[in-house]
Design a protein around this motif. Structure first.
Motif, PDB file in Angstrom:
ATOM      1  N   ARG A 130     -55.874  54.008 -54.859  1.00  0.00           N
ATOM      2  CA  ARG A 130     -56.126  53.669 -53.464  1.00  0.00           C
ATOM      3  C   ARG A 130     -55.194  54.481 -52.566  1.00  0.00           C
ATOM      4  N   THR A 150     -58.443  54.354 -61.138  1.00  0.00           N
ATOM      5  CA  THR A 150     -58.934  53.872 -59.857  1.00  0.00           C
ATOM      6  C   THR A 150     -57.719  53.710 -58.953  1.00  0.00           C
ATOM      7  N   ASN A 180     -65.641  60.535 -58.895  1.00  0.00           N
ATOM      8  CA  ASN A 180     -66.868  59.774 -59.055  1.00  0.00           C
ATOM      9  C   ASN A 180     -67.744  59.872 -57.814  1.00  0.00           C
ATOM     10  N   GLN A 216     -65.265  55.799 -52.749  1.00  0.00           N
ATOM     11  CA  GLN A 216     -64.482  55.384 -51.596  1.00  0.00           C
ATOM     12  C   GLN A 216     -65.382  55.069 -50.398  1.00  0.00           C
ATOM     13  N   LYS A 267     -62.191  56.772 -57.341  1.00  0.00           N
ATOM     14  CA  LYS A 267     -62.282  56.701 -58.802  1.00  0.00           C
ATOM     15  C   LYS A 267     -62.336  58.117 -59.356  1.00  0.00           C
ATOM     16  N   PRO A 304     -61.067  52.326 -52.738  1.00  0.00           N
ATOM     17  CA  PRO A 304     -60.581  53.036 -53.920  1.00  0.00           C
ATOM     18  C   PRO A 304     -61.253  54.392 -54.119  1.00  0.00           C
ATOM     19  N   GLU A 335     -63.888  49.674 -65.503  1.00  0.00           N
ATOM     20  CA  GLU A 335     -64.003  50.664 -64.437  1.00  0.00           C
ATOM     21  C   GLU A 335     -62.930  50.516 -63.363  1.00  0.00           C
ATOM     22  N   GLY A 336     -62.060  49.527 -63.510  1.00  0.00           N
ATOM     23  CA  GLY A 336     -60.988  49.381 -62.537  1.00  0.00           C
ATOM     24  C   GLY A 336     -61.373  48.604 -61.303  1.00  0.00           C
ATOM     25  N   LEU A 337     -62.550  47.977 -61.307  1.00  0.00           N
ATOM     26  CA  LEU A 337     -62.995  47.200 -60.158  1.00  0.00           C
ATOM     27  C   LEU A 337     -63.365  45.791 -60.601  1.00  0.00           C
ATOM     28  N   LYS A 377     -59.552  56.883 -67.214  1.00  0.00           N
ATOM     29  CA  LYS A 377     -60.089  56.493 -65.915  1.00  0.00           C
ATOM     30  C   LYS A 377     -58.954  56.001 -65.021  1.00  0.00           C
ATOM     31  N   THR A 403     -59.880  45.609 -56.371  1.00  0.00           N
ATOM     32  CA  THR A 403     -59.209  46.337 -57.443  1.00  0.00           C
ATOM     33  C   THR A 403     -57.809  45.768 -57.646  1.00  0.00           C
TER      34      THR A 403
END
Length: 690
Positions: free
Chosen positions: A510, A508, A290, A70, A264, A262, A552-554, A506, A583
Motif C-alpha cells: 500500500r 500486496t 497485477n 489499485q 499487487k 493496494p 492473494e493478500g486481500l 506475491k 488488506t
C-alpha cells in the motif's frame, strides 16, 4: 459523467437535465450517454489485426484500458459510481446511526473494536492520550486528529472520557479534527457525536479529507482553530518559534491503513537465480504488476440491457449499437495492448505474428479460425501475458510460432469464446448506467447469473511511473525481499522437487502507508501517531506469503448471508462495490517511513498494549478493559482477551510513533523500572530546561 478519454462533452451542453420528470430524465440521460458512446466515437473499423493505429488509439496506455488492482480497489471502495463507502452501502441505514446503538450496529459488513467495545475502548484510548499529552509537557492548545473514523463512535467516546475524567486535557484541547472522505460517513459521524459538534465552542470538527492527501486542508483547519484560540500577545516561545506556527497533538487511526488502496505485484525469478538486494532495489525487472481484464458474454449482456432502458424497443436498439462497439474494441484493442505492454516490440512484428498464427490455424485447426468471432487479439493477449515472464527473465521475446504458444492460445480462445472486452471506461459507464441496487446490477455481478462479468488477471511489466513510485518500498525492504526469495527456494526444493523453474512471491503493498506518514508529518510539528490495525511486520507478511502461496493478500469483510455464495466466497473481484475489501498492513513500512521523517518508534505490539504497557505519566494505574466493562458482558470483551489461533502473526497491532520528544518522555514503557527511569529522566530534563 465520466466518458471515454477520446470523448469530450460538447461545449455548452450539460450532461444532466434537471427539472424533467424522472422517466424523461432517465430517457434523456440513457440516450445522451450512448449518443456520446456510439456517435461521437469514430467507428472507422480497423482491420481485424487491430494494429492500424488511428487517432482513436493515439495516447492510449495499458493503464487507460485496464484496471490495475489499485484503481479497481479505489473505484470499488470509494468511487462515485458504485463505491462501497461513497454510496453508503457500508451502512444499513445512515438515519439510524444517531444514537449509540445505531452507530454500533450500522455497518453492513463488520464491526470495529471502538464499536464493539464502546465506550470502554474509547475511554482507554483517551487515558493513553492523556499520558502522551503530559509526556509532551502539557502543551496548550493540544489537537487530536482522527482519519477513517467510521461512524464517529471512537471520537465521541474519547471526547466523553476527556470531558468527564480528564478536565485539564479537556481544557487544553484545541479541537478534535475527524477527517473522512465518505460523504455518507461524515453525515453519520456528525449525528453520532452531535453533542460535541454544535455550540459556540465545538470540540469536534468533521472535515472532508482523504488521509493520503489531508495535510493541506486539515492543517489549515487546525491553524484556523489555533488562531481563534490564541491571543497574539499571549503566545509563548516554543523551540525557537512561536506556538502560532506549530501544531502539537496526536493523530489516531483505527483500521484506516488497511483501507489504503493496494498495489499487487509479483516478484519473479528462475530457479536459483534469485535477484540480489541491489537488483531488487535499483530496477524493476523482477517485478510484474497485477492488471484486471474484464469481459462479458455478448448475448447475455444484450439481454440485460434490453430490459434496462426507458422502453424495451429503445433499449434494445441502443444495446445492439453498444455491442457493435464492444465487438470492434474486442477485435482490436487487445492487440494494441500487446504493443503498449511491450509483449510485442513493434507493429510489424505483431502483424507477422498474427499472420503466422492464422496460417497455422488454417492448416492444423481450420474450424477454429471460423469460431473466433471476436477476433484473435484477446486470446493472443492472454496467452502472451502468461508466457512473457519466463521469456523476459531469459532475455527473450515471446515465441508466437512455438507449439507452447499455440497450445496456450487455443486454451484461451476456448475460455473466452463469446466474450466481449470491457475496458475500464466501458465498465465504469456500464455500472453507472445500470445503477446500484437494481436487478441489472445483480445480473452483471452475481456469480449465479449467466450474464455476470468475468475477470482475468494479467501480470505485466511495471511502468516507469510505477517503478519510481515503489522505489522507496523496494529500498526499505530489499534485504527482506531477498531473504524471502532464498527461503522460498529452500521450501520449493522439497515441495515441488525443483520441477518448477519459474518461481514467484506475491506482495500486496500500500503506497498509502508511506503517504499517510508523510501527511501526518506535514500536519503535526510535534506529537504522536497511533496506528491501530490488523497486520504484521514485513517478515510476518513475507512468511504468510510463503506458507500460503495461494493467498492473494486481500480480505473480504462482509457478513451478509445473501452475498456469501454470490460474492464473498468467490473472489475479491466478483462484486466490486457490494462488499468491503481490505488488506493486512505492513507495520515495518509505516515505522521505517516515519523514521525517514524523524518519527521515532515508541511502541509496537499487540493491541492490548493499550492497557498493559506502563505509563509513567498517569496519576493512577490504568484500568483494564475488563474492569471498565464490569466483566465479560459482551462478545466484544471476550474477543479482546481470547485471541483466535488463525494466522496469529497477522492480528491486531498497535504502533506508536513520536516526533519532537525524547525516549525519556515516552508514555509507553515495558516495565515498572523502565517507567520509573523514564519519569525520572523526564523530570530531570524538565528541571534542566527550566
Amino acid at each position: 459523467m465520466k466518458t471515454a478519454p477520446w470523448i469530450s462533452p460538447l461545449p455548452g451542453l450539460p450532461l444532466s437535465r434537471r427539472g424533467l420528470p424522472p422517466s424523461a430524465a432517465r430517457y434523456w440521460k440513457w440516450n445522451w450517454n450512448f449518443f456520446l458512446l456510439l456517435c461521437v466515437l469514430p467507428l472507422a473499423l480497423a482491420d481485424e489485426l487491430g494494429v492500424a493505429r488511428s487517432s482513436l488509439s493515439d495516447g492510449l496506455t495499458v493503464n487507460s484500458l485496464l484496471y490495475t488492482l489499485q484503481e479497481f480497489y479505489t473505484d470499488a471502495q470509494y468511487g462515485p459510481d458504485f463505491g462501497y463507502y461513497y454510496t453508503g452501502r457500508i451502512l444499513h441505514d445512515a438515519d439510524d446511526a444517531a444514537d449509540s446503538k445505531g452507530a454500533q450496529e450500522s455497518f453492513n459488513s463488520y464491526t470495529t473494536m471502538p464499536m464493539a467495545l464502546s465506550p470502554h475502548f474509547g475511554a482507554m484510548l483517551a487515558d493513553r492520550l492523556y499520558g502522551m499529552w503530559r509526556a509532551l509537557g502539557e502543551p496548550a492548545p493540544f489537537f487530536l486528529f482522527e482519519f477513517g473514523g467510521g461512524t464517529g463512535v471512537l471520537a465521541r467516546d474519547i471526547l466523553k472520557r476527556l470531558k468527564n475524567a480528564r478536565p485539564r486535557l479537556w481544557e487544553a484541547l484545541g479541537g478534535y479534527l475527524l477527517g473522512e472522505r465518505s460523504l455518507a460517513l461524515r453525515r453519520v459521524q456528525r449525528q453520532t457525536a452531535y453533542e460535541f459538534v454544535g455550540g459556540p465552542n465545538p470540540k469536534l470538527h468533521v472535515v472532508a479529507a482523504d488521509a493520503r492527501d489531508a495535510a493541506g486542508s486539515v492543517r489549515r483547519h487546525a491553524k484556523s482553530l489555533l488562531a481563534d484560540l490564541l491571543n497574539a500577545s499571549e503566545i509563548a516561545d516554543f523551540e525557537g518559534q512561536t506556538t502560532a506556527r506549530n501544531i502539537v497533538g496526536a493523530i489516531v487511526s483505527n483500521e484506516l491503513l488497511d483501507e489504503m488502496d493496494p498495489v499487487k505485484v509479483r516478484m519473479y525469478w528462475l530457479g536459483d537465480e534469485v535477484p540480489s538486494q541491489e537488483e531488487l532495489s535499483e530496477n524493476c525487472l523482477s517485478f510484474r504488476e497485477n492488471y484486471i481484464l474484464q469481459r462479458v458474454n455478448g448475448d447475455q449482456l444484450r439481454s440485460v440491457l434490453s430490459g434496462n432502458g426507458p422502453d424495451s424497443s429503445t433499449a434494445s436498439e441502443v444495446a445492439n449499437k453498444l455491442l457493435d462497439v464492444l465487438a470492434w474494441e474486442t477485435s482490436s484493442l487487445p492487440c494494441e495492448m500487446l504493443l503498449l505492454s511491450g509483449l510485442v516490440a513493434s507493429k510489424k512484428e505483431l502483424e507477422i505474428a498474427v499472420e503466422a498464427l492464422r496460417d497455422r490455424l488454417a492448416r492444423e485447426n481450420p474450424e477454429k479460425v471460423n469460431d473466433l468471432a471476436s477476433g484473435m487479439c484477446l486470446p493472443m493477449l492472454l496467452a502472451a501475458a502468461s508466457l512473457a515472464i519466463p521469456a523476459a527473465l531469459r532475455g527473450r521475446p515471446v515465441d508466437f510460432e512455438s507449439d507452447q504458444f499455440l497450445e496456450a492460445f487455443l486454451l484461451e480462445a476456448d475460455r473466452v469464446d463469446g466474450s466481449l472486452l470491457l475496458t475500464k471506461t466501458r465498465y465504469q459507464d456500464l455500472r453507472r448506467h445500470v445503477g446500484y441496487g437494481t436487478e441489472a446490477e445483480s445480473a452483471l455481478l452475481f456469480r449465479s447469473s449467466p450474464a455476470h462479468i468475468h475477470t482475468d488477471e494479467l501480470y505485466l511489466p511495471l511502468t516507469p511511473g510505477r517503478c519510481s513510485e515503489l522505489s522507496g518500498w523496494k529500498i526499505r525492504h530489499k534485504s527482506e525481499l531477498h531473504a524471502a526469495a532464498l527461503l522460498w527456494n529452500e521450501i520449493a526444493a522439497y515441495r515441488d522437487g525443483e520441477k518448477e523453474e519459474l518461481r514467484h512471491l506475491k506482495w500486496t503493498l500500500r503506497p498509502g502507508e508511506a503517504a499517510f506518514v508523510d501527511q501526518a508529518d506535514r500536519i503535526l510539528d510535534r506529537g504522536f501517531i497511533l496506528s491501530m490495525d490488523y497486520g504484521a511486520d514485513f517478515l510476518g507478511l513475507a512468511w504468510l506469503s510463503i506458507v500460503r502461496p495461494n493467498f492473494e493478500g486481500l480480505h473480504i469483510m462482509d457478513a451478509r448471508e445473501q452475498l456469501a455464495n454470490e460474492c464473498t466466497t468467490v473472489s475479491h473481484l466478483q462484486c466490486p462495490g457490494l462488499q468491503d475489501i481490505t488488506t493486512s498492513i505492513d507495520f515495518t513500512e509505516v515505522a521505517r517511513s516515519g523514521e525517514e521523517r524523524g518519527w521515532a518508534t515508541r511502541a509496537y505490539g499487540p493491541l492490548f498494549l493499550l492497557e498493559s504497557a506502563f505509563d509513567p505519566f498517569q496519576e493512577e494505574p490504568l484500568v483494564h478493559l475488563l474492569e471498565r466493562a464490569g466483566g465479560i458482558r459482551s462478545m466484544g470483551v471476550k474477543g479482546w482477551y481470547i485471541k483466535p489461533e488463525f494466522e496469529p502473526w497477522v492480528s491486531f497491532k498497535l504502533l506508536v510513533q513520536e516526533k519532537g520528544g525524547s525516549e525519556a518522555s515516552s508514555s509507553f514503557t515495558s516495565s515498572p523500572s523502565a517507567a520509573a527511569n523514564a519519569k525520572e529522566a523526564a523530570a530531570t530534563a524538565a528541571t534542566t530546561t527550566a
